[in-house]
Write a protein that holds these residues in place. Sequence first.
Motif, PDB file in Angstrom:
ATOM      1  N   ASP A  62      -6.654  -3.563  -5.014  1.00  0.00           N
ATOM      2  CA  ASP A  62      -5.538  -4.310  -5.612  1.00  0.00           C
ATOM      3  C   ASP A  62      -4.239  -3.680  -5.114  1.00  0.00           C
ATOM      4  OD1 ASP A  62      -3.805  -5.802  -7.100  1.00  0.00           O
ATOM      5  OD2 ASP A  62      -4.769  -5.431  -9.029  1.00  0.00           O
ATOM      6  N   MET A  63      -3.902  -3.978  -3.875  1.00  0.00           N
ATOM      7  CA  MET A  63      -2.766  -3.321  -3.217  1.00  0.00           C
ATOM      8  C   MET A  63      -1.418  -3.793  -3.751  1.00  0.00           C
ATOM      9  SD  MET A  63      -4.191  -3.147   0.708  1.00  0.00           S
ATOM     10  CE  MET A  63      -4.910  -4.796   0.672  1.00  0.00           C
ATOM     11  N   ARG A  64      -1.404  -4.935  -4.452  1.00  0.00           N
ATOM     12  CA  ARG A  64      -0.155  -5.441  -5.012  1.00  0.00           C
ATOM     13  C   ARG A  64       0.192  -4.750  -6.327  1.00  0.00           C
ATOM     14  NH1 ARG A  64       0.375 -10.882  -2.580  1.00  0.00           N
ATOM     15  NH2 ARG A  64      -1.573 -11.377  -1.524  1.00  0.00           N
ATOM     16  N   SER A  65      -0.838  -4.353  -7.067  1.00  0.00           N
ATOM     17  CA  SER A  65      -0.617  -3.710  -8.363  1.00  0.00           C
ATOM     18  C   SER A  65      -1.679  -2.637  -8.589  1.00  0.00           C
ATOM     19  CB  SER A  65      -0.673  -4.761  -9.485  1.00  0.00           C
ATOM     20  OG  SER A  65      -0.399  -4.174 -10.737  1.00  0.00           O
ATOM     21  N   PRO A  66      -1.630  -1.556  -7.815  1.00  0.00           N
ATOM     22  CA  PRO A  66      -2.673  -0.516  -7.889  1.00  0.00           C
ATOM     23  C   PRO A  66      -2.644   0.243  -9.213  1.00  0.00           C
ATOM     24  CG  PRO A  66      -0.875   0.200  -6.473  1.00  0.00           C
ATOM     25  CD  PRO A  66      -0.594  -1.230  -6.825  1.00  0.00           C
ATOM     26  N   THR A  75      -3.156  10.425  -6.754  1.00  0.00           N
ATOM     27  CA  THR A  75      -1.952   9.935  -6.084  1.00  0.00           C
ATOM     28  C   THR A  75      -2.284   8.650  -5.320  1.00  0.00           C
ATOM     29  OG1 THR A  75      -2.312  11.093  -3.987  1.00  0.00           O
ATOM     30  CG2 THR A  75      -1.225  12.326  -5.758  1.00  0.00           C
ATOM     31  N   ASN A  76      -1.225   7.942  -4.910  1.00  0.00           N
ATOM     32  CA  ASN A  76      -1.411   6.699  -4.166  1.00  0.00           C
ATOM     33  C   ASN A  76      -0.770   6.776  -2.785  1.00  0.00           C
ATOM     34  OD1 ASN A  76      -2.468   4.026  -4.130  1.00  0.00           O
ATOM     35  ND2 ASN A  76      -0.413   3.197  -4.428  1.00  0.00           N
ATOM     36  N   ALA A  77      -0.592   8.006  -2.294  1.00  0.00           N
ATOM     37  CA  ALA A  77       0.111   8.197  -1.021  1.00  0.00           C
ATOM     38  C   ALA A  77      -0.708   7.725   0.176  1.00  0.00           C
ATOM     39  CB  ALA A  77       0.467   9.673  -0.855  1.00  0.00           C
ATOM     40  N   ASN A  78      -2.029   7.766   0.059  1.00  0.00           N
ATOM     41  CA  ASN A  78      -2.903   7.431   1.183  1.00  0.00           C
ATOM     42  C   ASN A  78      -4.133   6.714   0.643  1.00  0.00           C
ATOM     43  OD1 ASN A  78      -3.689   7.399   3.862  1.00  0.00           O
ATOM     44  ND2 ASN A  78      -4.684   9.400   3.779  1.00  0.00           N
ATOM     45  N   GLY A  79      -4.480   5.581   1.254  1.00  0.00           N
ATOM     46  CA  GLY A  79      -5.615   4.846   0.705  1.00  0.00           C
ATOM     47  C   GLY A  79      -5.997   3.630   1.530  1.00  0.00           C
ATOM     48  N   VAL A  80      -6.475   2.605   0.838  1.00  0.00           N
ATOM     49  CA  VAL A  80      -7.036   1.417   1.490  1.00  0.00           C
ATOM     50  C   VAL A  80      -6.054   0.772   2.463  1.00  0.00           C
ATOM     51  CG1 VAL A  80      -7.888  -0.929   1.083  1.00  0.00           C
ATOM     52  CG2 VAL A  80      -8.673   0.947  -0.371  1.00  0.00           C
ATOM     53  N   SER A  81      -4.810   0.614   2.056  1.00  0.00           N
ATOM     54  CA  SER A  81      -3.839  -0.051   2.936  1.00  0.00           C
ATOM     55  C   SER A  81      -3.656   0.717   4.249  1.00  0.00           C
ATOM     56  CB  SER A  81      -2.491  -0.231   2.229  1.00  0.00           C
ATOM     57  OG  SER A  81      -1.907   1.016   1.898  1.00  0.00           O
ATOM     58  N   ASN A  82      -3.738   2.045   4.195  1.00  0.00           N
ATOM     59  CA  ASN A  82      -3.644   2.841   5.422  1.00  0.00           C
ATOM     60  C   ASN A  82      -4.815   2.560   6.357  1.00  0.00           C
ATOM     61  OD1 ASN A  82      -2.583   4.755   3.002  1.00  0.00           O
ATOM     62  ND2 ASN A  82      -1.293   4.986   4.812  1.00  0.00           N
ATOM     63  N   ILE A 105     -11.111   5.882  -3.827  1.00  0.00           N
ATOM     64  CA  ILE A 105     -10.073   5.715  -2.813  1.00  0.00           C
ATOM     65  C   ILE A 105      -8.986   4.860  -3.426  1.00  0.00           C
ATOM     66  CG2 ILE A 105      -9.485   4.792  -0.539  1.00  0.00           C
ATOM     67  CD1 ILE A 105     -12.318   5.350   0.374  1.00  0.00           C
ATOM     68  N   ALA A 106      -7.766   5.370  -3.438  1.00  0.00           N
ATOM     69  CA  ALA A 106      -6.632   4.642  -4.012  1.00  0.00           C
ATOM     70  C   ALA A 106      -6.256   3.461  -3.110  1.00  0.00           C
ATOM     71  CB  ALA A 106      -5.442   5.573  -4.194  1.00  0.00           C
ATOM     72  N   ALA A 107      -5.396   2.589  -3.629  1.00  0.00           N
ATOM     73  CA  ALA A 107      -4.983   1.410  -2.865  1.00  0.00           C
ATOM     74  C   ALA A 107      -4.084   1.778  -1.691  1.00  0.00           C
ATOM     75  CB  ALA A 107      -4.269   0.417  -3.776  1.00  0.00           C
ATOM     76  N   GLY A 108      -3.318   2.856  -1.835  1.00  0.00           N
ATOM     77  CA  GLY A 108      -2.392   3.250  -0.780  1.00  0.00           C
ATOM     78  C   GLY A 108      -1.050   2.548  -0.913  1.00  0.00           C
ATOM     79  N   PRO A 109      -0.102   2.871  -0.041  1.00  0.00           N
ATOM     80  CA  PRO A 109       1.234   2.261  -0.105  1.00  0.00           C
ATOM     81  C   PRO A 109       1.161   0.735  -0.057  1.00  0.00           C
ATOM     82  CG  PRO A 109       1.191   4.068   1.476  1.00  0.00           C
ATOM     83  CD  PRO A 109      -0.229   3.832   1.066  1.00  0.00           C
ATOM     84  N   MET A 110       2.042   0.085  -0.822  1.00  0.00           N
ATOM     85  CA  MET A 110       2.014  -1.376  -0.909  1.00  0.00           C
ATOM     86  C   MET A 110       2.451  -1.998   0.423  1.00  0.00           C
ATOM     87  SD  MET A 110       3.893  -3.898  -3.647  1.00  0.00           S
ATOM     88  CE  MET A 110       3.292  -2.907  -5.010  1.00  0.00           C
ATOM     89  N   PRO A 111       1.598  -2.833   1.039  1.00  0.00           N
ATOM     90  CA  PRO A 111       1.962  -3.460   2.316  1.00  0.00           C
ATOM     91  C   PRO A 111       2.872  -4.668   2.083  1.00  0.00           C
ATOM     92  CG  PRO A 111      -0.235  -4.148   1.658  1.00  0.00           C
ATOM     93  CD  PRO A 111       0.227  -3.160   0.615  1.00  0.00           C
ATOM     94  N   PRO A 112       3.597  -5.112   3.113  1.00  0.00           N
ATOM     95  CA  PRO A 112       4.451  -6.301   2.968  1.00  0.00           C
ATOM     96  C   PRO A 112       3.653  -7.542   2.583  1.00  0.00           C
ATOM     97  CG  PRO A 112       4.960  -5.123   4.992  1.00  0.00           C
ATOM     98  CD  PRO A 112       3.726  -4.493   4.439  1.00  0.00           C
TER      99      PRO A 112
END
Length: 199
Positions: A62-66, A75-82, A105-112
């Motif tokens: 859920d990269m829009r609302s992790p 932390t959410n610094a590094n994760g799926v979006s990466n 594994i966290a979602a990671g930084p929110m992508p555009p």
Amino acid sequence: KSSISEAFLSIQSSLAFSTANGLPRSLMLTSTEAAEGKSTSIFGLANVLQRTKRKVIIVDVDMRSPSVHDFLGGTNANGVSNFLAGETNWRSMVQQAENSKLSYIAAGPMPPNAAELLVGDRLAILISELEKEYDHVLIDAPPVLGLADAPLISKLVQGCAYVIQAERVSTRSIRSALSRLRQASPHVYGVIVTKLERR
């Protein structure tokens, strides 16, 4: 031995009978809207599976609302979006929950645009790699209504469980969301009803 723990044991048993090979290796949880109890349900199911000596990992897609990293104290610094953006070392993204041995594994930084990242084959690669090292991969997916993400993710997992908060979302909305989900994946195993009052 709480009633909540018994409820998740019941969910585990139901899922074990849902396929010819027992519990699904990869399972996605989604809902109609946000905040119906997906992350809580994922955590409860993962704990029950761990108690039966299964190796489990939670993946927050859920990269829009992790929320998984908050829920498990990370932390959410590094994760799926990466990983979806091209990083290859998923092992460096695995974290351990503060008060348990649960891996996630966290979602990671929110992508555009999260849906654009999900269109490629990177998430399928990640799930396949995780299945080589874990007995069960539990995917915390975004809600269905208004977003393209959950149907895209559902194609990549063995099946889905649908989370519904009692007395919150209209039956019409639930039916509409389930219809969208079934168009992408026929394997909707059942429903987890959350926040149900005793009455």
